[in-house]
Design a protein around this motif. Structure first.
Motif, PDB file in Angstrom:
ATOM      1  N   ALA A 260       0.832  -1.209   0.000  1.00 26.17           N
ATOM      2  CA  ALA A 260       0.000   0.000   0.000  1.00 26.17           C
ATOM      3  C   ALA A 260       0.867   1.259   0.000  1.00 26.17           C
ATOM      4  N   ILE A 261       1.978   1.225   0.734  1.00 24.28           N
ATOM      5  CA  ILE A 261       2.862   2.397   0.763  1.00 24.28           C
ATOM      6  C   ILE A 261       3.450   2.639  -0.621  1.00 24.28           C
ATOM      7  N   ALA A 262       3.916   1.566  -1.275  1.00 26.32           N
ATOM      8  CA  ALA A 262       4.476   1.708  -2.618  1.00 26.32           C
ATOM      9  C   ALA A 262       3.434   2.221  -3.602  1.00 26.32           C
ATOM     10  N   ALA A 263       2.190   1.762  -3.458  1.00 26.49           N
ATOM     11  CA  ALA A 263       1.132   2.231  -4.359  1.00 26.49           C
ATOM     12  C   ALA A 263       0.869   3.723  -4.148  1.00 26.49           C
ATOM     13  N   GLU A 264       0.883   4.155  -2.907  1.00 25.24           N
ATOM     14  CA  GLU A 264       0.670   5.576  -2.637  1.00 25.24           C
ATOM     15  C   GLU A 264       1.836   6.413  -3.176  1.00 25.24           C
ATOM     16  N   LEU A 265       3.039   5.864  -3.092  1.00 29.89           N
ATOM     17  CA  LEU A 265       4.191   6.576  -3.637  1.00 29.89           C
ATOM     18  C   LEU A 265       4.109   6.673  -5.161  1.00 29.89           C
TER      19      LEU A 265
ATOM     20  N   GLY B 184       6.783  11.042   2.888  1.00 30.63           N
ATOM     21  CA  GLY B 184       5.645  10.329   3.456  1.00 30.63           C
ATOM     22  C   GLY B 184       5.876   8.835   3.477  1.00 30.63           C
ATOM     23  N   ALA B 185       6.440   8.298   2.404  1.00 28.95           N
ATOM     24  CA  ALA B 185       6.705   6.865   2.355  1.00 28.95           C
ATOM     25  C   ALA B 185       7.748   6.460   3.382  1.00 28.95           C
ATOM     26  N   ALA B 186       8.789   7.274   3.540  1.00 32.38           N
ATOM     27  CA  ALA B 186       9.817   6.966   4.537  1.00 32.38           C
ATOM     28  C   ALA B 186       9.223   6.938   5.941  1.00 32.38           C
ATOM     29  N   ARG B 187       8.352   7.887   6.223  1.00 35.98           N
ATOM     30  CA  ARG B 187       7.726   7.921   7.548  1.00 35.98           C
ATOM     31  C   ARG B 187       6.833   6.698   7.753  1.00 35.98           C
ATOM     32  N   CYS B 188       6.051   6.343   6.749  1.00 34.95           N
ATOM     33  CA  CYS B 188       5.161   5.190   6.876  1.00 34.95           C
ATOM     34  C   CYS B 188       5.945   3.895   7.068  1.00 34.95           C
ATOM     35  N   ARG B 189       7.008   3.723   6.296  1.00 36.94           N
ATOM     36  CA  ARG B 189       7.800   2.492   6.408  1.00 36.94           C
ATOM     37  C   ARG B 189       8.430   2.376   7.786  1.00 36.94           C
ATOM     38  N   ALA B 190       8.919   3.500   8.314  1.00 39.06           N
ATOM     39  CA  ALA B 190       9.524   3.460   9.646  1.00 39.06           C
ATOM     40  C   ALA B 190       8.497   3.213  10.738  1.00 39.06           C
TER      41      ALA B 190
ATOM     42  N   ALA C  47      14.800   0.990   9.076  1.00 34.45           N
ATOM     43  CA  ALA C  47      14.732   2.432   9.329  1.00 34.45           C
ATOM     44  C   ALA C  47      15.920   2.886  10.166  1.00 34.45           C
ATOM     45  N   TRP C  48      16.252   2.109  11.176  1.00 37.29           N
ATOM     46  CA  TRP C  48      17.386   2.459  12.030  1.00 37.29           C
ATOM     47  C   TRP C  48      18.686   2.496  11.233  1.00 37.29           C
ATOM     48  N   ALA C  49      18.874   1.488  10.400  1.00 36.87           N
ATOM     49  CA  ALA C  49      20.086   1.434   9.589  1.00 36.87           C
ATOM     50  C   ALA C  49      20.164   2.628   8.644  1.00 36.87           C
ATOM     51  N   ALA C  50      19.028   3.008   8.060  1.00 32.27           N
ATOM     52  CA  ALA C  50      19.024   4.152   7.145  1.00 32.27           C
ATOM     53  C   ALA C  50      19.395   5.436   7.876  1.00 32.27           C
ATOM     54  N   MET C  51      18.912   5.591   9.108  1.00 33.57           N
ATOM     55  CA  MET C  51      19.205   6.814   9.858  1.00 33.57           C
ATOM     56  C   MET C  51      20.641   6.853  10.361  1.00 33.57           C
ATOM     57  N   PHE C  52      21.118   5.745  10.931  1.00 37.99           N
ATOM     58  CA  PHE C  52      22.342   5.818  11.719  1.00 37.99           C
ATOM     59  C   PHE C  52      23.522   5.013  11.178  1.00 37.99           C
ATOM     60  N   ASP C  53      23.267   4.068  10.271  1.00 36.89           N
ATOM     61  CA  ASP C  53      24.365   3.223   9.807  1.00 36.89           C
ATOM     62  C   ASP C  53      24.880   3.623   8.432  1.00 36.89           C
TER      63      ASP C  53
END
Length: 828
Positions: free
Chosen positions: A687-692, A703-709, A720-726
């Motif tokens: 659903a997130i990919a469809a909205e994107l 919006g998609a990044a927030r929904c996935r996290a 999400a953690w890896a994307a933010m901090f790693d």
């Protein structure tokens, strides 16, 4: 990289006069780096050693007075110079790196159409990321810019810019500017140009936002012209630059930046979706705020960063006041929104361990790293409140007379707090120096409480004053009418401390509101009778600004443990459903949702708190079924979405594309609903990919990044953690969106393991990516939902780590103090 100290800046200012910069930028060399050459003409008053600053990928050459310098001599961000007395010229040729953090030369790829944009944000020390400079505010110079840009791009700068051959744009010489005000914005902008008062005006945005800018252009231009004219009525000095452009740029860290002649704004102010009148008013206020800086900040600039409040407090005050005066046909009283929302930012900041005076002692701002920490609610909201109180005490005529003396004496130069106070004092017989010492050099919030004594028809009103500042306030005296409405009997101006009580005749007032009209900065409390009247009859107070004052008092009482959070929610249920002022509804609901429901009520009471918020929102929906107040209805819908604990109703809205009775779902509402469904576990990646796919814009990506996290799934949280901090791949905006989705009170058990991991991860991020990302991590990625003693103790232990950069330390100090307050409120 070395930060500049105040002592170093003073030494260099005594040695150098800087006259002229010629800056040549080449933006055609690729997506990662750009070419930068700067030639600086300056005078050394005596022989001596100094340095020029730059942060290049590569320093190709440096030539001083025709003699090459060794590029290897660059030490961090400083190239040392040994100077003879007299005139000098230095040319430095470098390769610089684009940023994706909103600092220096930020580069953005628009996912909607593949177009690229760049713009500069050179505040504090970030000019060094773009060109070499003697980087301090009191070494002003004339700038001429040349920019080579790709075909189809437009280049905007601080002054009128013309396109020549081979995509080379050149700017007219500027007036003397501090280095941090230089601005370049380049890309295939959509531009709307006009003329006003004999000057070229323009508004600009990226092409994909063109329809939305076109829809609002008339309002933006009308506000700009009205404020411009109003400032010319207030100020003797005319607008000092040769043009006035406003560029709405992507992924901007601040609300806006007052670059002379080219103000940059975050492009969320180009509204893609429905907004309320209060949000439009906020945009107008920011336009006026930045325009005020053209005089206070740009024409007259601080000498060192301890006086940053002079820029921001003045612009904040003038922003609200000027929109109120110049745009009253478009917007309600701006001071209502200031009182119920913006002012709280100052009150909160002033009660934390990190508080500081509005005008800190220069020794408290020894370098640029410490100066960056003073951009907070004290420099903006408290400072603006202090200036509003100063106008109430001094009178607007004398206040403006002093301001005009200040501009005349220091135009195109630099000034200090002492200069400012001296110039105000020259326009009045009042002791402005004593006022400034007690208002601008002290910390904390005074508290004012009325006390009535007497009987029958003879009363004395005294003011109990917990604090040290003098206040000029209005005491509003209200009677209750037979129909339950409250009517203003009298409004009495008084000074605190009082020389003598106020003598009243007639029945005892049902309600006494100190600071009626919100002219001062202080916590307000009530006598016992007035408190009962205020809490029971808040919606019956006739003036919305007075209601804002009372709501702010109730907010303070919750934060101080004097009013139970559940009682605050009941107060909102009783009175918001009848409230007519949209700014009050939005401000109260924001506090009720974000602080009361998420932090102040114990976890077991949170479902009941959210149910109360939904009840308020449904009542507002019923009130707006006739379509007469779309802003109030939109606010109600947002609250219903954010407070949903089951997915059924909001999921049906998403499926149908509309709320029954309106509004239809625009992109903002669709992403808001999907984010809440993600929190509730009622949607998935498909659903997130469809909205994107439906909304592939930059806002859609966020919006998609927030929904996935926000998905309640271990793998989603780990990703999400890896994307933010790693990794360092996320831009500032995508980092923020991911962080906003990650922590959810509903998912406490799922994310518990990450609470302890946050502190070392944020520290490492700040070390790698710098203060802007450190501030974002501390603000948005902090586990604020974890309101427990163990989380507090863990955070306080980490503060013992003295290696973290100051921007992160400051945010963590504030966050942990807010966490401790939330615990105290729960216990109370």
């Amino acid at each position: 990289m070395s930060v500049l100290t105040r002592d170093e800046a003073q030494t260099r200012a005594q040695l150098l006069d800087v006259h002229h910069y010629r800056v040549d930028l080449d933006l055609t060399t690729g997506d990662e780096t750009f070419g930068s050459t700067s030639t600086i003409r300056f005078t050394a008053r005596a022989a001596g050693d100094t340095f020029v600053e730059l942060k290049p990928v590569t320093l190709h050459s440096a030539v001083l007075d025709g003699q090459p310098l060794d590029p290897a001599a660059l030490d961090g961000n400083r190239l040392p110079l040994s100077l003879a007395e007299g005139e000098h010229e230095i040319t430095l040729t470098t390769t610089m790196r684009y940023s994706h953090t909103g600092e220096g030369m930020h580069r953005f790829l628009d996912p909607t159409d593949g177009a690229s944009y760049t713009y500069t944000q050179l505040f504090m020390e970030d000019v060094q990321r773009v060109f070499a400079a003697f980087d301090q505010p009191d070494l002003k110079a004339v700038f001429e810019l040349a920019v080579t840009a790709p075909e189809g791009w437009t280049v905007l700068t601080n002054s009128v810019t013309e396109r020549g051959a081979d995509g080379r744009w050149t700017s007219a010489p500027t007036q003397p500017l501090s280095t941090y005000f230089v601005c370049v914005a380049a890309g295939p902008w959509h531009s709307i140009r006009t003329e006003h008062a004999g000057l070229p005006f323009g508004i600009h945005c990226r092409r994909s936002l063109a329809p939305h800018l076109d829809a609002d252009a008339d309002e933006i231009i009308a506000v700009t012209k009205a404020c411009f004219d109003r400032f010319h009525e207030k100020f003797d000095e005319p607008y000092p630059f040769d043009s006035y452009d406003q560029a709405f740029v992507p992924e901007f860290n601040a609300g806006a930046m007052e670059n002379p002649g080219l103000v940059t704004f975050r492009d969320e102010f180009v509204f893609r979706s429905a907004v309320t009148a209060t949000e439009r008013m906020t945009r107008a206020m920011v336009i006026a705020h930045e325009m005020a800086h053209m005089w206070f900040g740009d024409l007259v600039t601080l000498r060192w960063w301890d006086d940053i409040w002079l820029n921001e407090s003045f612009a904040e005050y003038m922003g609200y006041q000027t929109v109120n005066e110049a745009c009253s046909d478009l917007f309600a009283d701006t001071w209502i929104d200031f009182g119920v929302s913006r002012k709280a930012w100052g009150y909160d900041a002033d009660q934390r361990p990190s508080t500081h005076p509005v005008a800190p002692d220069p020794q408290a701002v020894p370098d640029t790293a410490s100066a960056l920490l003073n951009f907070d609610g004290i420099s903006y909201a408290k400072g603006a409140s202090a200036l509003r109180q100063l106008v109430a005490w001094l009178g607007e005529e004398d206040f403006l007379a002093g301001i005009n003396i200040h501009f005349k004496r220091h135009k195109f130069g630099n000034a200090t707090l002492a200069d400012f106070i001296d110039n105000l004092a020259a326009a009045t017989d009042r002791d402005v120096h004593a006022w400034a010492e007690r208002w601008l050099r002290t910390t904390g919030v005074d508290t004012l409480t009325p006390r009535l004594t007497g009987e029958a028809n003879r009363w004395e009103l005294s003011v109990d004053h917990d604090g040290s500042r003098p206040h000029r306030v209005r005491a509003g005296l209200y009677d209750r009418r037979p129909d339950g409405e409250l009517a203003l009997r009298d409004s009495v101006l008084t000074d605190v401390p009082q020389r003598e009580p106020i003598h009243l005749t007639g029945p005892r007032p049902a309600l006494v509101v100190l600071n009626d009209g919100d002219l001062t900065y202080a916590k307000l409390r009530f006598d016992e009778v007035s408190e009962e009247t205020a809490l029971r009859g808040l919606s019956r107070i006739p003036d919305p600004l007075t209601r804002a004052v009372v709501w702010n008092s109730a907010r303070d009482m919750v934060r101080d443990g004097e009013l139970a959070p559940a009682d605050y929610l009941e107060l909102a249920l009783a009175h918001l459903t009848e409230e007519t002022e949209l700014g009050i509804v939005q401000g109260v609901l924001a506090f009720a949702r974000q602080q009361v429901a998420d932090r102040y009520v114990p976890a077991g009471q949170r479902p009941a708190a959210l149910a109360t918020l939904r009840e308020i929102a449904r009542a507002l929906l019923r009130r707006t079924e006739d379509g007469e107040d779309p802003g109030l209805r939109l606010t109600a819908v947002r609250t219903l979405v954010d407070s949903a604990t089951t997915p059924d109703q909001i999921a049906s809205w998403l499926d149908e594309g509309t709320v029954h009775g309106g509004p239809e779902l625009d992109p903002e509402l669709r992403w808001r609903i999907l984010a809440r469904l993600a929190v509730l576990g009622a949607t998935d990646e498909t659903a997130i990919a469809a909205e994107l796919d439906r909304d592939p814009s930059a806002t859609g990506q966020e919006g998609a990044a927030r929904c996935r996290a926000a998905l309640p799934d271990p793998d989603a949280k780990a990703a999400a953690w890896a994307a933010m901090f790693d990794s360092d791949d996320l831009s500032n905006y995508l980092f923020t969106a991911t962080a906003l989705g990650f922590w959810q009170p509903e998912q406490a058990d799922l994310v518990q393991e990450y609470v302890e991991r946050f502190y070392p991860a944020a520290t490492a991020l700040g070390d790698r990516r710098g203060p802007a990302m450190a501030e974002a991590a501390g603000r948005y990625a902090f586990p604020a939902y974890a309101v427990d003693a163990d989380a507090l103790a863990r955070g306080e232990r980490h503060l013992a780590d003295d290696t973290m950069i100051p921007a992160l330390r400051r945010k963590l100090v504030d966050q942990l103090d807010d966490l401790a307050r939330a615990l105290r409120v729960r216990e109370a």
